[in-house]
Write an enzyme that holds these catalytic residues in place. Structure first.
Site, mmCIF file in Angstrom:
data_model
loop_
_atom_site.group_PDB
_atom_site.id
_atom_site.type_symbol
_atom_site.label_atom_id
_atom_site.label_comp_id
_atom_site.label_asym_id
_atom_site.label_seq_id
_atom_site.Cartn_x
_atom_site.Cartn_y
_atom_site.Cartn_z
ATOM 1 N N GLY A 1 0.809 -1.488 -0.103
ATOM 2 C CA GLY A 1 -0.020 -0.014 0.095
ATOM 3 C C GLY A 1 0.859 1.298 -0.211
ATOM 4 O O GLY A 1 0.255 2.460 -0.033
ATOM 5 N N GLU B 1 4.638 -6.335 2.347
ATOM 6 C CA GLU B 1 4.558 -6.917 0.490
ATOM 7 C C GLU B 1 4.373 -5.589 -0.129
ATOM 8 O O GLU B 1 3.041 -5.836 -0.787
ATOM 9 C CB GLU B 1 3.605 -8.060 0.577
ATOM 10 C CG GLU B 1 2.332 -7.978 1.347
ATOM 11 C CD GLU B 1 1.442 -9.266 1.400
ATOM 12 O OE1 GLU B 1 1.999 -10.319 1.829
ATOM 13 O OE2 GLU B 1 0.055 -8.915 1.158
ATOM 14 N N PRO B 2 4.964 -4.732 -0.357
ATOM 15 C CA PRO B 2 4.813 -3.527 -1.192
ATOM 16 C C PRO B 2 4.720 -4.097 -2.675
ATOM 17 O O PRO B 2 5.617 -4.797 -3.020
ATOM 18 C CB PRO B 2 5.716 -2.540 -0.814
ATOM 19 C CG PRO B 2 6.808 -2.999 -0.300
ATOM 20 C CD PRO B 2 6.106 -4.428 0.221
ATOM 21 N N GLY B 3 4.143 -3.600 -3.661
ATOM 22 C CA GLY B 3 3.958 -3.698 -4.991
ATOM 23 C C GLY B 3 4.460 -2.394 -5.930
ATOM 24 O O GLY B 3 5.815 -2.258 -6.140
ATOM 25 N N ARG B 4 3.505 -1.722 -5.803
ATOM 26 C CA ARG B 4 3.794 -0.331 -6.503
ATOM 27 C C ARG B 4 4.899 0.433 -6.008
ATOM 28 O O ARG B 4 5.824 0.970 -6.927
ATOM 29 C CB ARG B 4 2.558 0.513 -6.008
ATOM 30 C CG ARG B 4 2.307 1.852 -6.933
ATOM 31 C CD ARG B 4 1.480 2.909 -6.333
ATOM 32 N NE ARG B 4 0.155 2.433 -6.004
ATOM 33 C CZ ARG B 4 -0.927 2.016 -6.970
ATOM 34 N NH1 ARG B 4 -0.913 2.520 -8.094
ATOM 35 N NH2 ARG B 4 -1.951 1.594 -6.453
ATOM 36 N N TYR C 1 -9.255 3.658 -13.117
ATOM 37 C CA TYR C 1 -9.347 4.296 -11.881
ATOM 38 C C TYR C 1 -9.423 5.838 -12.217
ATOM 39 O O TYR C 1 -9.035 6.684 -11.377
ATOM 40 C CB TYR C 1 -8.317 4.108 -10.931
ATOM 41 C CG TYR C 1 -7.859 2.564 -10.820
ATOM 42 C CD1 TYR C 1 -8.500 1.817 -10.202
ATOM 43 C CD2 TYR C 1 -6.654 2.224 -11.343
ATOM 44 C CE1 TYR C 1 -8.491 0.608 -10.132
ATOM 45 C CE2 TYR C 1 -6.252 0.639 -11.372
ATOM 46 C CZ TYR C 1 -7.083 -0.067 -10.951
ATOM 47 O OH TYR C 1 -6.910 -1.480 -10.754
ATOM 48 N N CYS D 1 -10.363 0.369 -29.752
ATOM 49 C CA CYS D 1 -11.769 0.657 -30.305
ATOM 50 C C CYS D 1 -12.795 0.819 -29.076
ATOM 51 O O CYS D 1 -13.608 0.345 -28.935
ATOM 52 C CB CYS D 1 -12.434 -0.203 -31.356
ATOM 53 S SG CYS D 1 -11.269 -0.564 -32.443
ATOM 54 N N TYR E 1 1.550 -2.212 -12.284
ATOM 55 C CA TYR E 1 -0.038 -2.447 -12.646
ATOM 56 C C TYR E 1 -0.213 -1.967 -14.018
ATOM 57 O O TYR E 1 -1.187 -1.414 -14.406
ATOM 58 C CB TYR E 1 -0.880 -1.638 -11.782
ATOM 59 C CG TYR E 1 -0.965 -2.174 -10.318
ATOM 60 C CD1 TYR E 1 -1.223 -3.522 -10.053
ATOM 61 C CD2 TYR E 1 -0.463 -1.464 -9.389
ATOM 62 C CE1 TYR E 1 -1.057 -3.950 -8.709
ATOM 63 C CE2 TYR E 1 -0.034 -2.090 -7.950
ATOM 64 C CZ TYR E 1 -0.426 -3.239 -7.778
ATOM 65 O OH TYR E 1 -0.281 -3.758 -6.519
#
Ligand code: LLP
Length: 400
Positions: free
Chosen positions: A219, A257-260, A301, A334, A362
């Site tokens: 997060g 456990e960070p991703g971004r 988003y 399209c 992401y």
């Protein structure tokens, strides 16, 4: 394109905030390109995965099972069985985080059938996911720690599910997993959630000493300096909460456990202009050869990503070199939601390059082949300026 120097800088910042013995696991869902997971592995990151596919990406990146944690909102029998099989073969995952009492039952049945926890075989190590029931300071679509979200168990469900596990059965409950939300704009909900996690942990641990682990999820946000809290701010909150506990009630093992945070800023999409038109209202519309198939975040988003023009050699066009004006940048798909929004850009023509920055998280992992588009190639920018191919362009899938 992913900058290795940028990856190293943020991995270092994370380690300074959450040094050993904190386990730092990269949430592979943010970027599942094995070459990138491998570079993070070399920088000391374990891997947090949500499926057998991501687990395979971690293995392809050279991360051993002991450095892999498996979670996920809905795990298939096949996924649970794979985790049990690895444990039965003596090569267990670090732990499996379980989402619901029903999933725990299914996993326990598979583990019992495989003879785990009996005949000298160690039991399967499991965390149970707590829904922290907080109000995360983020986009509604990313606020998974809300009480109404589908993620995790209530405190009542969790304590009952763990109490029902025999102390020496095929599953050993080792602690709590939680995740508050992504791109957190403040530390308050996170602090509330960690406080709740610590309280439930020590409640259960009173009767079960092995229940000693707290994984506080990911997060950590990205953004311009001063606009978002850095990992050190979150670490301060955790240290204060843990420090206030009597020593024998502090978790023996801790994980993030960070991703971004680890990959977002390192990634750039380099696209070329397909055509430029003026619309009736005078708006300049630039259509490029990257779209929602490569970066779905704006459509999903309303996310915005900085955009700038590049020279043919890939250097940013100098702001004074040509007069810039507003342009809407759209993709080639399209769909009218296939747009990246507005940017100040110089005059552009077919073949000119446009970079979309901060797209390391992401983007590739949420890519699709809609409109028959192959996966984009992935390139690593090494610290010495050379480029390495990390993944070649995908193939177009044909039916039949
Ligand atoms: N742990 C768990 C249990 C998670 O569900 C997630 C992300 C993470 C860790 C990593 O979170 P991070 O550190 O990256 O915030 N597609 C969205 C983000 C969805 C995040 C889902 N879970 C986006 O593009 O913003």
């Amino acid at each position: 394109m992913t900058s290795i120097a940028a990856l190293a800088a943020v991995a270092g910042e994370l380690e300074a905030a959450f040094p050993d013995p904190w386990l730092r696991a990269f949430s592979v869902k943010a970027n599942d390109v094995p070459a990138i997971v491998a570079r993070l592995g070399r920088l000391g990151l374990a891997a947090n995965v949500v499926s057998r596919g991501e687990w395979a990406a971690a293995r392809a990146a050279g991360i051993p099972n002991a450095g892999v944690t498996l979670e996920g909102i809905g795990k298939s029998d096949g996924e649970l069985r794979a985790a049990v099989r690895a444990a039965a073969a003596g090569d267990p995952l670090r732990w499996v985080a379980v989402e619901s009492p029903e999933e725990l039952d299914a996993l326990a049945a598979l583990a019992a059938r495989a003879g785990l926890g009996a005949g000298g075989r160690p039991p399967l190590e499991v965390l149970v996911r707590l829904n922290p029931d907080v109000q995360p300071e983020t986009h509604r679509g990313l606020a998974v720690g809300r009480g109404t979200a589908k993620f995790g168990m209530t405190e009542t469900e969790l304590t009952a599910a763990v109490a029902a596990l025999p102390a020496d059965g095929p599953i050993r409950a080792r602690g709590i997993h939680l995740h508050v939300g992504s791109q957190l704009g403040a530390v308050d909900a996170w602090r509330d959630a960690v406080r709740r996690g610590l309280a439930v942990l020590s409640l259960v641990r009173a009767g079960r000493p092995a229940f000693d682990t707290l994984d506080v999820g990911g997060g950590f946000p990205v953004g311009d300096a001063g606009t978002v809290p850095r990992p050190a701010r979150f670490a301060e909150e955790a240290a204060a909460l843990i420090g206030a506990l009597p020593e024998d009630r502090r978790p023996a093992r801790l994980a993030v456990e960070p991703g971004r945070f680890l990959v977002a800023a390192a990634g750039t999409i380099v696209a070329s202009v397909l055509h430029v038109r003026e619309r009736g209202d005078g708006e300049r519309v630039v259509v490029i050869d990257a779209g929602m198939t490569e970066l779905i975040r704006p459509a999903l988003y309303g996310a915005t990503h900085p955009m700038r023009a590049l020279t043919s050699l890939g250097a940013p066009v100098h702001p004074g070199a040509a007069p810039s004006s507003a342009a809407r940048v759209d993709g080639p798909i399209c769909e009218s939601t296939d747009t990246f929004g507005s940017a100040e850009l110089p005059p552009l023509h077919r073949g000119d390059l446009v970079a979309i920055a901060e797209t390391g998280a992401y983007a590739a992992s949420m890519a699709s082949t809609y409109n028959g588009r192959p996966a984009a190639p992935q390139v690593l920018l090494e610290p010495n300026g050379t480029l390495t191919a990390a993944r070649s362009r995908g193939r177009v899938r044909f039916a039949g």
